[in-house]
Design a protein around this motif. Sequence first.
Motif, PDB file in Angstrom:
ATOM      1  N   PHE A 186     -23.295 -16.632   1.793  1.00 38.01           N
ATOM      2  CA  PHE A 186     -23.278 -17.918   2.488  1.00 38.01           C
ATOM      3  C   PHE A 186     -24.282 -17.932   3.646  1.00 38.01           C
ATOM      4  O   PHE A 186     -25.089 -18.866   3.777  1.00 38.01           O
ATOM      5  N   VAL A 187     -24.260 -16.890   4.464  1.00 34.89           N
ATOM      6  CA  VAL A 187     -25.155 -16.820   5.620  1.00 34.89           C
ATOM      7  C   VAL A 187     -26.615 -16.748   5.154  1.00 34.89           C
ATOM      8  O   VAL A 187     -27.495 -17.433   5.701  1.00 34.89           O
ATOM      9  N   PHE A 188     -26.875 -15.928   4.135  1.00 38.57           N
ATOM     10  CA  PHE A 188     -28.245 -15.814   3.614  1.00 38.57           C
ATOM     11  C   PHE A 188     -28.745 -17.159   3.102  1.00 38.57           C
ATOM     12  O   PHE A 188     -29.892 -17.553   3.372  1.00 38.57           O
ATOM     13  N   SER A 189     -27.908 -17.898   2.369  1.00 40.49           N
ATOM     14  CA  SER A 189     -28.301 -19.196   1.821  1.00 40.49           C
ATOM     15  C   SER A 189     -28.690 -20.155   2.943  1.00 40.49           C
ATOM     16  O   SER A 189     -29.719 -20.837   2.863  1.00 40.49           O
ATOM     17  N   ALA A 190     -27.859 -20.210   3.979  1.00 42.03           N
ATOM     18  CA  ALA A 190     -28.119 -21.122   5.094  1.00 42.03           C
ATOM     19  C   ALA A 190     -29.401 -20.730   5.830  1.00 42.03           C
ATOM     20  O   ALA A 190     -30.232 -21.591   6.156  1.00 42.03           O
ATOM     21  N   VAL A 191     -29.573 -19.432   6.054  1.00 40.94           N
ATOM     22  CA  VAL A 191     -30.763 -18.957   6.769  1.00 40.94           C
ATOM     23  C   VAL A 191     -32.031 -19.233   5.959  1.00 40.94           C
ATOM     24  O   VAL A 191     -33.051 -19.687   6.499  1.00 40.94           O
ATOM     25  N   TRP A 192     -31.974 -18.984   4.666  1.00 46.72           N
ATOM     26  CA  TRP A 192     -33.137 -19.204   3.807  1.00 46.72           C
ATOM     27  C   TRP A 192     -33.524 -20.686   3.792  1.00 46.72           C
ATOM     28  O   TRP A 192     -34.707 -21.038   3.910  1.00 46.72           O
ATOM     29  N   ARG A 211     -20.868 -22.929  -1.704  1.00 53.18           N
ATOM     30  CA  ARG A 211     -20.574 -22.526  -0.328  1.00 53.18           C
ATOM     31  C   ARG A 211     -21.113 -23.529   0.697  1.00 53.18           C
ATOM     32  O   ARG A 211     -20.525 -23.713   1.771  1.00 53.18           O
ATOM     33  N   LEU A 212     -22.242 -24.161   0.370  1.00 51.22           N
ATOM     34  CA  LEU A 212     -22.901 -25.040   1.342  1.00 51.22           C
ATOM     35  C   LEU A 212     -22.489 -26.503   1.215  1.00 51.22           C
ATOM     36  O   LEU A 212     -22.801 -27.309   2.096  1.00 51.22           O
ATOM     37  N   MET A 260     -26.676  -9.299  -1.391  1.00 47.12           N
ATOM     38  CA  MET A 260     -25.924 -10.277  -0.620  1.00 47.12           C
ATOM     39  C   MET A 260     -24.674 -10.743  -1.356  1.00 47.12           C
ATOM     40  O   MET A 260     -23.653 -11.062  -0.752  1.00 47.12           O
ATOM     41  N   GLU A 276     -19.366 -13.941   2.183  1.00 48.29           N
ATOM     42  CA  GLU A 276     -19.791 -14.358   3.523  1.00 48.29           C
ATOM     43  C   GLU A 276     -21.282 -14.089   3.728  1.00 48.29           C
ATOM     44  O   GLU A 276     -22.012 -14.920   4.274  1.00 48.29           O
ATOM     45  N   LEU A 277     -21.748 -12.911   3.269  1.00 43.09           N
ATOM     46  CA  LEU A 277     -23.171 -12.587   3.373  1.00 43.09           C
ATOM     47  C   LEU A 277     -24.025 -13.562   2.573  1.00 43.09           C
ATOM     48  O   LEU A 277     -25.079 -14.013   3.030  1.00 43.09           O
TER      49      LEU A 277
END
Length: 561
Positions: A215-221, A259-260, A207, A212-213
């Motif tokens: 960031f998305v992975f962190s939010a989803v997790w 990122r978050l 990731m 960008e990947l």
Amino acid sequence: MTLLFELGLVLGVTFVICLLMRALKQPLIVGYILSGIIVGPSALNILNSGHEYELLANLGIVFLLFIVGLSLNPQVIREVGKVSLITGIGQIVFTSIVGYLIAISLGLASIPAMYVAIALTFSSTIIVLKLISDREDLDKLYAKIAIGFLLVQDIVASVILLSVGVFANGGSEVSQEIGVVVVKGFSIILILLYVSGSILPRIIAYMATSQELLFVFSAVWALSLASLFAAIGFSVEIGALVAGVSLASSPFSEEMAARLRPLRDLFILVFFLLLGSKMELSQIGPQLIPAMILSVFVLIGNPLIVILLMNMLGYSKKIGFMAGLTVAQISEFSLILAALGLRIGHLDSQVLSLITLVGLITIAGSTYLILYADSIFVRVSKILDFLMLVHSKTRLSRRDIRKAEMLLIGYDRVGSIFVKALNKLEKPLFVVDYNPDSIERLSELGIESKYGDIADFEFCKSLPIDSLKMIVSTVPDFKTNLEFLRVIRSSGSHAIFIVIAQTVRQASEFYRYGASYVILPHHLGALHAAKIIESNKLEKKLYQELLRRHQATLAKMTAWR
């Protein structure tokens, strides 16, 4: 009015109030809560899309706790786990007993008094972590301990809410329901321990090839684990914190947090707005005196309980005081519990308003206490001496350090490099660190060391300053280093004082107060890199050789630590 227009109007009012707070030099959290009162039903009544704001507020809670979890690697948990557990449970027991007696003396019946006592017990993890983050204190010892016992509080609060919820739904086997939830929770944590050690590192490494990947992975997790824990009966907060801890050992944890953070700051603002909007000002009058009495207990009594508990565990007055202030407000769990009690008929609307008013008073009051804790401590330090029943384990005796001529503050980070250099001077060296693992490693290396914290004024006073010829501080906190430097110089010491700064302005301040040399890591690193470029020019072979030497140096540094 569309949701988008309503949100824009609400944020516009919040912006104006925050400008006023800024001009008055007041904490912005108070401005957020005040804005919530203004846009809520008690005033302008323009905040009508309650469910949508609840969703945004929950996102803020999840991202806040997830980011905090990212900073809590297993080493930190081992460091403060015992004291956090003892302090957390001890504070819950003492606060609930005293709170119950106060509630009874105010004329409340037994069951409402129990609800009030439990409500006074729990502190707001969300608010405390936001304030500690604003102080940039997340890496400090008191903050780590506070996060630990706040997590203990959250677990106990989840069990209580689950018990009341089962009772409200007509459940008879409360203990069985709780047992099932606990088993599910531990099962998930065991699975996460395996996943975070063997599977997640490879996933995250992939990731990380795209920001960008990642960031998305962190939010989803974060959202997935928070939802999973909520689904089995725990709180969203616990799930989000566990999600962060499971990734804390990753080399990309800081990047994920960075990122978050913008999302966290926006959505957590909505949480405070929503909190303020739920205040019913019409019922404040009759409940004002009881609310003030209970608020004084929360603002003063709760911190005193923690200070006493931490003193009995051997922690210093300053660390106990700073950790104690984090429990000087009631939690969102308290408000949820009160609302649940109203729904099942245990409470009436007056008790609910009482608990809500205590929440507003203590949240506002604790905001000032935490943000201005350092100056408050100076004023109350002598009074706190009467509560110190046990000598602090962070206090040095002159016997500990009487032969030392060189003092190193902080072994972790870059301190291990200084140890090697200072040993070459062949003068007695003493190292102070507040990480027990560091003290253990130093003991194995045969280096004199002791557990301590220069943020503790008692520790600074216990130093035999006149015998020291050199002091090196690797502590990253500017305020702590500056205060320590002032103590050293005001004592008349002319010891060589070397300290680390992050900015040119900080370096200038250190020099103004008598530092011998200030290390600017970024500046020195840039100068070193510039010399390498001048020397190696565009020769790739030279850079490959430099790479091999650098990797060898890093391996040695790891061995020293």
